[in-house]
Design a protein around this motif. Sequence first.
Motif, mmCIF file in Angstrom:
data_model
loop_
_atom_site.group_PDB
_atom_site.id
_atom_site.type_symbol
_atom_site.label_atom_id
_atom_site.label_comp_id
_atom_site.label_asym_id
_atom_site.label_seq_id
_atom_site.Cartn_x
_atom_site.Cartn_y
_atom_site.Cartn_z
ATOM 1 N N UNK A 25 10.818 1.772 3.443
ATOM 2 C CA UNK A 25 9.628 2.476 3.646
ATOM 3 C C UNK A 25 8.545 1.960 4.538
ATOM 4 N N UNK A 26 8.836 0.619 5.086
ATOM 5 C CA UNK A 26 7.699 -0.064 5.587
ATOM 6 C C UNK A 26 7.089 0.571 6.854
ATOM 7 N N UNK B 15 -1.526 7.789 -2.471
ATOM 8 C CA UNK B 15 -2.243 6.717 -2.021
ATOM 9 C C UNK B 15 -1.867 6.153 -0.427
ATOM 10 N N UNK B 16 -1.012 7.076 0.027
ATOM 11 C CA UNK B 16 -0.610 6.478 1.349
ATOM 12 C C UNK B 16 -1.532 7.045 2.449
ATOM 13 N N UNK C 225 7.830 -0.756 -6.548
ATOM 14 C CA UNK C 225 6.867 0.497 -6.268
ATOM 15 C C UNK C 225 7.296 1.447 -5.955
ATOM 16 N N UNK C 226 7.136 2.736 -6.557
ATOM 17 C CA UNK C 226 7.110 3.980 -6.225
ATOM 18 C C UNK C 226 6.505 4.222 -4.807
ATOM 19 N N UNK C 227 7.131 4.953 -3.896
ATOM 20 C CA UNK C 227 6.220 5.278 -2.809
ATOM 21 C C UNK C 227 5.407 6.429 -3.225
ATOM 22 N N UNK D 13 4.599 -6.785 3.467
ATOM 23 C CA UNK D 13 5.002 -5.786 2.975
ATOM 24 C C UNK D 13 6.484 -5.010 3.769
ATOM 25 N N UNK D 14 6.871 -6.015 4.756
ATOM 26 C CA UNK D 14 8.065 -5.582 5.161
ATOM 27 C C UNK D 14 9.392 -5.916 4.141
ATOM 28 N N UNK D 15 8.962 -6.546 3.063
ATOM 29 C CA UNK D 15 9.876 -6.968 2.132
ATOM 30 C C UNK D 15 9.463 -6.280 0.718
ATOM 31 N N UNK D 16 10.534 -5.989 -0.058
ATOM 32 C CA UNK D 16 10.117 -5.572 -1.532
ATOM 33 C C UNK D 16 10.199 -6.877 -2.352
ATOM 34 N N UNK D 17 9.324 -6.989 -3.345
ATOM 35 C CA UNK D 17 9.544 -8.261 -4.381
ATOM 36 C C UNK D 17 9.512 -7.612 -5.636
#
Lengths: 660, 659
Positions: A425-426, A485-486, A479-481, A403-407
Amino acid sequence: MPPKKRDKDSDSAAKSVQMDQMNHELFLQAFEKPTQIYRFLKTRSQLSPIFLPRTLSYMRSRMSRTHKARKEFKVNGILAQVVARKKKEAAPMADFMTITFLGVYDKKLEPARCFRTPDQQDENNAASAPAAPELIKLETILHKVCHKKRKDVTSPGLQVVLGESQVPLNPSEEHPPPQAPTVSIPTESFTRASSNMVKSFNLMLKALDMPQPNNDTENAEPAAKRRRREDANVYTAELLLFDKNNHCNLVAGDYELSLKKLEAPVRIPKGRVNTWDKAMEVPVELNKGSGQLELFRTGPVIKFRLNWASEPSSGMVERPRMLEASPSESTTDKENSTPSADGQNNVVAKKKEAQKMHIVYQFLYNNNSRQQTEACDDLHCPWCSLHCGNLYALLKHLKLNHPRFCFTYVPLPDVARIDICINECFDGSYAGNAIDMIAQPPGLAFSRDGPVRRTCITNVLVCRPKRPTPSMAEFLEPDDPDFENQRSYTTGHNRLYHHTTTCLPIFPKEMDEDSEGENDPPWLQKKTMMMIDEFTDVNEGEKELMKMWNLHVMKHGYVGDCQIPLAVEMFIEAKGEEVLAKNLYRNFVVHMSSLFDFGLISAVGVYTSLQKLHELANRQECKMELASCWKAQRDHWHACQKPPVLSPNPPTTTAAPEKN
Amino acid sequence: MKKAEITTSDGEPQSKPIRMINAVTPIPTMYTWAPIQQNFMVEDETVLHNIPYMGDEILEQDGAFIEELIKNYDGKVHGDESSGFIDDELFVELVDALLAAPVEDPKKDPKSKTEKAPDPFIGIFQAISAVFPDKGSPEELKDKYFELTDRSHLSTLPPECTPNIDGPKAQSVPREQTMHSFHTLFCRRCFKYDCFLHRLQASHPGPSSQKRKGPDLKPFAEPCGTSCYMNLDGMKEKLVAEKANEEAEEKEKNEKEKEKEKEKQEQEKAANGEEKDDKMKPSKVRKHGSLDSGNEASSEDSNDSMKTKELKRCNSKTEAGKEQPSSNSSCFSLIGSVAPEDHLEWTGADQSLFRALQKVFLNNFCAIAQTMITKTCLQVYEFAQKEAADIPSEESLKDHTPPRKKKKKHRLWSMHCRKIQLKKDSSSNHVYNFVPCDHPNQPCDQNCPCVGAQNFCEKFCQCSSDCQNRFPGCRCKAQCNTKQCPCYLAVRECDPDLCQMCGADQFDTTKITCRNVSVQRGQHKHLLMAPSDVAGWGIFLKESAQKNEFISEYCGEIISQDEADRRGKVYDKYMCSFLFNLNNDFVVDATRKGNKIRFANHSINPNCYAKVMMVNGDHRIGIFAKRAILPGEELFFDYRYGPTEQLKFVGIEREMEFL
């Protein structure tokens, strides 16, 4: 890579190159830390895996078993299952294992095979010069390896001679001898019931009277001579029949075993245990020309056919024809020529071929493409080296585990591109035991003085979310933050609490007491006493009693008029003795009449509570003290000679009755 | 393990294992505060105690703010007067110290030696005057010194202070003086002396003469001992006659309230009782007491809330009645410990104590003597005869407001319900602080401050307990947590003196079924403080809470609205405010004193809500769960929209909260 585009650039171009270089540095820095972290996690999960990837819903391809059986599973059926399995296992085990010896081959004795003439070069074997292929006496021995006791250097063994046969040496392939010797071994001899100590069963073939090759080295001569005398040139080969788990790896087929001089009882690797995926390594060894396989090329080899039969055969049988080795097998493992295994390997390989997909990873930094990998068809995760099986699983894995990266997935005509950028946003906040963060020095788990309470950080979560059907579309958009769901699924005390006034951490053992929750904190007790002390027109007796009363009321928190009689009762119980000891009796009486004036207690209540205090006074034997105080008052009264406000009591007119 | 090594100058190597210490994450800032569980009223600060420090750059940038702040305090800043530190006490101390010190330099001032006899101090005062010219000339200082020292020499206590009644210097003083400290300092609402909450309020309710709780202690039927005044010749007959008179008087008083037949019956009964022997009398006394109130109660509607109350009193009366005959039992006394002639003397303490007690026990000289422990019953009686002239014979127990017929109670009840509805309908956000009313001989009408402020009269008011403006309490048998309960509907907690069906009067909190007493009983949840997920510190729930369950009271300093304006300016600058509007007159400020709930953060989607409730005459802020809350959840409430817009100052809202 910063491209060095043009050499003839102006200053500004040079600057831009510099900028580029700086950006590149930043890019590398940004990706360095997460990469290092994931590399560390990879090693850690290899050493102590937290979960098995095959259990993940999107990693179905890694799951080799089906769960079909689960549907029909019944607890009562376990026994039946096991019995059935046992029977099945027993099935291939025929009553007898028959070994038909095809011959002993030694390339160093080539001429003998070619010309079928007595080996003139074999100086050692002067006695033998037959026209037929030379026969070698071969002893078949069942070697039972027992459990090694701690003190033993080698495993104790038990050897059972099964038979002796004459095996031809270097029989010609074109014209093989019509008959071949066989040995049958009853499978009962492999049962362990006879002695529990037997760990494994080995088949040992002992070739006696092996002719020596002529190119034997000179320096080995004296030893060889000695051996000739004593052991008559014994060569042995060993084959594992049943390993310690009682599995038999041997199926019917042709086997080659290299023979070794008995001098060094080296155990030849049981080639059968090799699986196909390790095959890749074998050619390497072959190329290097080192290791055990070299022996097959140079050393003596015994070839035999292994069969499972229901009936024993003994003596000589018709020589079977050699089985054709498949081409793929020929390159890999000569020892291992079972046709059935070959077929399976091929199927697997073909399947893999069909899924091949070209994947390009593109690293982005500040929305600029910074680096692109070469297209490859590797479905391994670049950080974990985990083989994901298919592209969907790979993308899902990347997204969830890194999750430290966005794919982002970009499908192109012949290639799948995966864009990687840093996830801004990680949330890298610590989710473990909060207490461990403040333990100083860290890692004191085993050096504490005694047992202490620790926080519980184990949460059992049961979550059955609705899973959408897997589709590649979910990777197209970043992904939209989604803050809804957070919300973390776990609740509870997964944080470090602090005392509210001191800010010191609350240790697990202190969690249950509500600190700073009492009605009368010490400072407030002091405060009320100081406030009363501040009055100048209140005498010390009144002050003392007021303080005692205030502390009492503060402690118990009386809320209504109806509780005041109880408050008085409890006050006498708790502080009655103190009141008497501090010589505050009359002040207390005045306090009670004040409560009466406020309508908080009845006259009867005053009377009864004072009676209670009297009881205490009787018990406490503080009569003397009160009496002395009274005496002091009287003395002072006399000494002052002050004209009292009211005239003192005159002698009574009537005769005073006797005092009681 | 890693080791740190060093080689000393001698060439000797030394080493020590290295222990790594974790980096600890810093915690949010917190300014010191003191924990309280009940509100604490403080006075307005007319002097700025300190210039608030908000970092150097802010002070430099925004000098106007500080100027404006000082202007709020009329330019008064603590410690401004340069020589303000020398006060009277310090001055006396200084002079005394200089006097005690030996003359250091006699050569320098040879004259002073000769002058010392007539005026030993003038040199000292000259020196002091030289250092503190603003304190006046040497002569003035000298006069001041004598003035100060004379007073302290006379006695250690200021003249207005009554000597300790238990001390040797006790004096004979009138009852008012004996009781003065107790009467003036006692808070009838908190049951404490000089309480934290009401001591500053102008209308500190003193003892109300008209209200007597429970029964009076009637004279004992039998002599308490051989030296009892009843043994005097003709005393018994006199007592009997007195009693008859007394009862007749009381009957007369009750005449207004009672139907005449009943009264007559009673008189007959009383008359019969007189003829009976003494042994019957205690029971008669008890019976009589219960007739006072209990009879009526039984004739009343059984649903009447007053009934239980009075029944309780009857119970306590009967218990007390059993105690009364025990007056003969050997009780504690000091008389035996001294020579007979010694206890004949009436010291000042004895006299004062007698006067204090006589009002409680009236003519029960036995009880007075037993309580005084230094005098016999006979001596007390005789002293009482001497005093009789000075003491008003009987306190008029008449109510200030004419008592109403009790039958009207039903109407009273329905009227209250209407009133509550009215109050709700008018929906005025103006909630005024309750101040007990005291307007003798006037009913609570439009002129009554309670009515004017739209508050109910409380038990602390000086009006009659039948006052129309009183809240009747509830008669719920359930938990009082629905609008079925009139208390709950009126945003009041159940009053232990009014609502007894729900167990609000129980001292043992486990016996209370009522859930509407959480604030007064301090039944707060266990809260835990940790760095917030939102901003700064936050407060977290240890155990779970159900919807509408009480979480905690929002406690703090009670300050006036003006003071809140002044303080709020500073808090707004800090962007951190703990101010909470209580009512139109007062604000709760949890900055300096408070409880843990002060750390609850603001949220527009909170899990708690605040409610200002009337709790036994005080407005208090309760924080309740807006929904079910799980253990470990952070608590939030909406600072802005309370039922009465409690929070006047909302600090600048933090960005994160709107995400």
